[in-house]
Design a protein around this motif. Structure first.
Motif, PDB file in Angstrom:
ATOM      1  N   GLU A   1       2.926   8.018 -13.043  1.00  0.00           N
ATOM      2  CA  GLU A   1       2.642   8.999 -13.717  1.00  0.00           C
ATOM      3  C   GLU A   1       3.358  10.386 -13.782  1.00  0.00           C
ATOM      4  N   ASN A   2       2.517  10.150 -12.127  1.00  0.00           N
ATOM      5  CA  ASN A   2       2.397  11.553 -11.443  1.00  0.00           C
ATOM      6  C   ASN A   2       4.032  11.731 -11.866  1.00  0.00           C
ATOM      7  N   TYR A   3       4.859  10.766 -10.476  1.00  0.00           N
ATOM      8  CA  TYR A   3       5.749  10.653  -9.870  1.00  0.00           C
ATOM      9  C   TYR A   3       7.086  11.352 -11.036  1.00  0.00           C
TER      10      TYR A   3
ATOM     11  N   LEU B   1      -5.768   7.948  -5.978  1.00  0.00           N
ATOM     12  CA  LEU B   1      -5.044   7.740  -7.713  1.00  0.00           C
ATOM     13  C   LEU B   1      -5.011   6.104  -8.359  1.00  0.00           C
ATOM     14  N   GLY B   2      -4.371   5.261  -6.892  1.00  0.00           N
ATOM     15  CA  GLY B   2      -4.043   4.014  -8.084  1.00  0.00           C
ATOM     16  C   GLY B   2      -3.004   4.169  -8.241  1.00  0.00           C
ATOM     17  N   LYS B   3      -2.290   2.981  -8.626  1.00  0.00           N
ATOM     18  CA  LYS B   3      -0.576   2.784  -8.560  1.00  0.00           C
ATOM     19  C   LYS B   3      -0.178   3.594 -10.069  1.00  0.00           C
TER      20      LYS B   3
ATOM     21  N   GLY C   1       0.902  -1.396  -0.109  1.00  0.00           N
ATOM     22  CA  GLY C   1      -0.278  -0.047   0.030  1.00  0.00           C
ATOM     23  C   GLY C   1       0.297   1.137  -0.103  1.00  0.00           C
ATOM     24  N   ALA C   2       0.764   1.799   0.673  1.00  0.00           N
ATOM     25  CA  ALA C   2       1.264   3.206   0.733  1.00  0.00           C
ATOM     26  C   ALA C   2       2.198   3.581   0.939  1.00  0.00           C
ATOM     27  N   VAL C   3       2.790   2.315   2.298  1.00  0.00           N
ATOM     28  CA  VAL C   3       3.707   2.177   3.320  1.00  0.00           C
ATOM     29  C   VAL C   3       3.990   0.688   3.242  1.00  0.00           C
ATOM     30  N   ASP C   4       5.445   0.640   3.064  1.00  0.00           N
ATOM     31  CA  ASP C   4       5.801  -1.188   2.799  1.00  0.00           C
ATOM     32  C   ASP C   4       6.793  -0.934   3.775  1.00  0.00           C
ATOM     33  N   LEU C   5       5.816  -2.080   5.246  1.00  0.00           N
ATOM     34  CA  LEU C   5       6.227  -1.956   6.552  1.00  0.00           C
ATOM     35  C   LEU C   5       7.605  -3.029   6.222  1.00  0.00           C
TER      36      LEU C   5
END
Length: 745
Positions: A193-195, A186-188, A114-118
């Protein structure tokens, strides 16, 4: 007891606790996972919860700053300007190799977490504790994107940039919360794309499209595997891995990226081996930013367009608002600049005045009836080197110009127009001596002006009146115009000036003094060209405009300032001035500026006291231009001087500015229609007097010659006639037979 790092700071245990506290918090938020918390670890986690909840829920994502393209009237590129060189492209226009490379090196589990990779956080924590530092980070690609949003929002403010990148727990928590939001919204694919569009790749390139153009001179969609690996490797440290300045280090980094892609099976071992063996093969394109890159000497016009944007309320309520829009960029600005006119102007300026000369020249061309600026340029190029300048010598001070230059006798036609509007006839005569003092008092808008004993004289001692307006204008007789303004007063002149858009270049008010008639109020070439365009359009003044239209970053049209046109004088007044100034280029001081070839032209020369400046301002019915020559510092007299490789004992308005105007306008008008002026018949009082004297002599002579006082024989009803019928014409109207009352054989 745990050891601290050299120089003080947290112990390894404290670092671990602090780092893992964020992990606990983010993990709990994302997946409801509760990790054991004890001691310092528990306090760190608990202390972050309240702060996490108070962070605003929505991340503001400002539009990315992009390059702005400035075009001429035909769509040709003048220049590209930007605060950050970036062209936003959709993911489909980014090479698949680039997409895979950036994920492989920056976040190879991007599509799994997810947003954070534990898992990544714990791995990084373990390695950092073992190394005693922060050798490996744990930010996901989503978190990096959020951080870049903060940096983008900070703009060029160094304090805000520092706040956006500071390594604090508070910033990390804020980054985590917004990363969660971004993942949900946004989704992956969109995040990727934004990055790729927001990230800095070094060499002034922001976003992968600009980076691809900078290093390989190609579009991002055309990147090969080894090229994509170079760009992906830059993100971690654009300076350290810069392939332009350190190809060896860049190659090592590229090969690490390629190997990572092979390790996660995005490419085969064979593809990896081939890509690693390939040379860098850079094809670097230099950054082309700003008006300094403009073509055809249009740098100053480009800068004028920017000044318009920053100063006109149509683009934003405050200057800060307008600057933000301009710096954000992504605009396509189509201007009024006409390529043919610009090339013609620049070629003439370059030929007649060298950039290394002790004086400079500037010229502007506008279109009568529309206010469109067709060309603008000067002899000293736009730049920062010797004999270059950033001051636009064609425009007012508030728009990036200087304090202006006295226009000299080019101001006299404005006085003539004011006088005609007051009912003065062009046949008005004055004694016009070679030398005199200003009449006093003279009426102003606020009362009489009085200052006895102020002298004024003509250029040559042979210029002695009486003169009427036509001859006085052609010869530029100072004393005639001093007597003219003394009769009508100063107020009608300043009022006419305002109607014609004439204002001081330094922004000050026009001085209410009689010497205004001789052009003592500093003006800019653009102001003078626009004012004379009023004569060309038969009395209609239009404010100068440089922008045709603007397409915004959203591909939609933006509002732009329009020219404001208004009647400044009667058509008859303008036609009379056109007739007067046509005589200047035919028989007066501006003969060297005449266009010839059947093309109607008119204009006026001007030279200031001590020859600090010389002018020619002229026009045809479809184009008006003003040329100034002089020292921008008002310190160099143009006497015994070399200009453009030619020696001049004294510089006159018709001598140097006139030929510049002639050559520029001739080529600018080449192939264009050649309309004429509406010419007014202006009687010449002196010639009429001479005719009357001759008539009287002939009458006396005829009376003394017996048998020779009868009119000549003509056919009945036919007289000598004339084009205007003043002395008879066809069908016997006014013919000799009717005049004398009988038929003659």
């Amino acid at each position: 007891m745990a050891k601290t790092r050299s120089g003080g700071g947290l112990t390894r245990t404290q670092q671990a606790a602090k780092f893992l506290g964020v992990s606990v918090l983010s993990g709990a938020v994302l997946a409801g996972i509760a990790l054991p918390a004890a001691g310092a670890l528990g306090l760190a986690a608990k202390g972050t919860v309240d702060g996490f909840d108070t962070i605003p829920a929505n991340l503001k994502r400002p539009p990315l700053s992009q390059r702005t393209t400035i075009l001429d009237s035909q769509g040709g590129r003048i220049a590209t300007v930007y605060s950050r060189d970036r062209t936003v492209v959709p993911l489909k226009d980014i090479s698949p190799y680039m997409q895979k490379a950036i994920v492989a090196i920056e976040d190879n589990r991007f599509y799994e977490h997810g947003a954070v990779d534990l898992k990544g956080i714990l791995r990084a924590l373990n390695r950092n504790v073992q190394s005693g530092g922060t050798a490996q980070g744990a930010s996901t690609l989503t978190q990096q994107y959020v951080k870049n949003v903060f940096v983008e929002e900070a703009g060029d403010d160094p304090d805000k940039v520092a706040q956006a990148t500071q390594q604090t727990l508070g910033r990390k928590i804020r980054e985590l919360k917004y990363a969660i939001q971004v993942e949900e919204e946004l989704g992956k694919k969109k995040i990727l794309e934004n990055y790729l569009n927001i990230t800095f790749f070094g060499q002034q390139a922001y976003g992968v499209e600009a980076a691809s153009q900078r290093y390989f001179s190609k579009h991002a969609k055309d990147l090969k595997l080894e090229e994509a690996a170079v760009l992906a490797g830059l993100v971690q440290s654009p300076t350290r891995y810069d392939p332009v300045n350190d190809s060896a280090e860049a190659t090592k980094r590229r090969n690490i990226v390629i190997q990572r892609m092979a390790d996660i099976r995005e490419i085969s071992p064979a593809e990896a081996a081939k890509a690693k063996a390939a040379p860098l093969k850079l094809k670097v394109s230099k950054a082309k930013n700003g008006c300094i890159t403009s073509v055809n000497g249009a740098g100053f016009f480009c800068d004028y367009v920017r000044e318009i944007f920053l100063n006109d309320p149509v683009f934003g309520k405050t200057k800060e608002d307008r600057a933000k829009v301009w710096n954000q960029g992504g605009l396509t600005v189509r201007t009024t600049l006409e390529p043919q006119s610009q090339k013609a102007l620049q070629a003439s300026v370059k030929e007649h005045v060298y950039k290394s000369d002790p004086v400079a020249t500037a010229m502007s061309i506008v279109q009568p009836g529309t206010g469109k600026i067709l060309a603008m340029g000067q002899s000293r190029p736009y730049g920062f080197e010797k004999n270059e300048t950033q001051i636009n010598l064609s425009v007012d001070q508030r728009m990036g110009g200087g304090a202006g230059y006295q226009p000299g006798s080019t101001f006299k036609p404005i006085v003539a127009a004011a006088a005609l509007e007051q009912g003065i006839q062009p046949t008005q005569q004055y004694s016009s001596p070679y030398k005199m003092t200003y009449p006093s008092p003279v009426q102003t808008c606020k009362g009489p002006w009085s200052d006895k004993g102020v002298p004024v004289e003509n250029e040559n001692d042979s210029e002695v009146g009486p003169y009427a307006m036509k001859e006085a204008t052609a010869k530029s007789v100072n004393t005639y115009y001093v007597q003219l303004i003394s009769q009508i007063g100063i107020c009608p002149v300043t009022e006419m000036s305002a109607k014609m858009g004439l204002k001081r270049a330094d922004g000050k008010q026009m001085s209410q003094v009689p010497s205004i008639t001789l052009g003592t109020q500093e003006m800019s070439p653009l102001t003078m060209a626009s004012a004379y365009a009023t004569f060309a359009s038969r009395g209609t003044y239009c404010t100068p405009v440089a922008i045709e239209n603007i397409i915004g970053p959203d591909k939609k049209p933006m509002p732009v300032p329009k020219s404001q046109c208004s009647r400044a004088m009667a058509e008859t007044t303008a036609d009379t001035i056109n007739t007067l100034l046509k005589g200047v280029v035919e028989d007066g001081t501006g003969k060297e500026a005449g266009l010839g070839g059947g093309r109607a032209s008119a204009g006026k020369t001007g030279t200031t006291d001590f020859r600090y400046a010389a002018w020619f301002v002229g026009y045809t019915p479809n184009m008006a231009g003003a040329v100034w020559v002089g020292d921008p510092q008002h310190a160099k007299r143009m006497e015994s001087i070399n200009i453009g490789g030619q020696y001049h004992e004294k510089v006159f308005g018709g001598q140097v500015p006139g030929p510049i105007w002639r050559d520029a306008m001739s080529n600018a008008l080449d192939g264009k229609e050649a309309p004429g002026f509406n010419i007014i018949d202006i009687p010449d009082p002196e010639k009429d007097k001479e005719k009357d004297k001759n008539k009287d002599k002939n009458k006396d002579r005829d009376k003394n010659r017996p048998g020779d006082n009868k009119p000549p024989k003509t056919d009945p009803g036919q007289g000598p006639g004339g084009d205007n019928g003043d002395h008879g014409g066809g069908n016997g109207d006014g013919g000799w037979g009717d005049l004398l009352g009988g038929d003659w054989p």
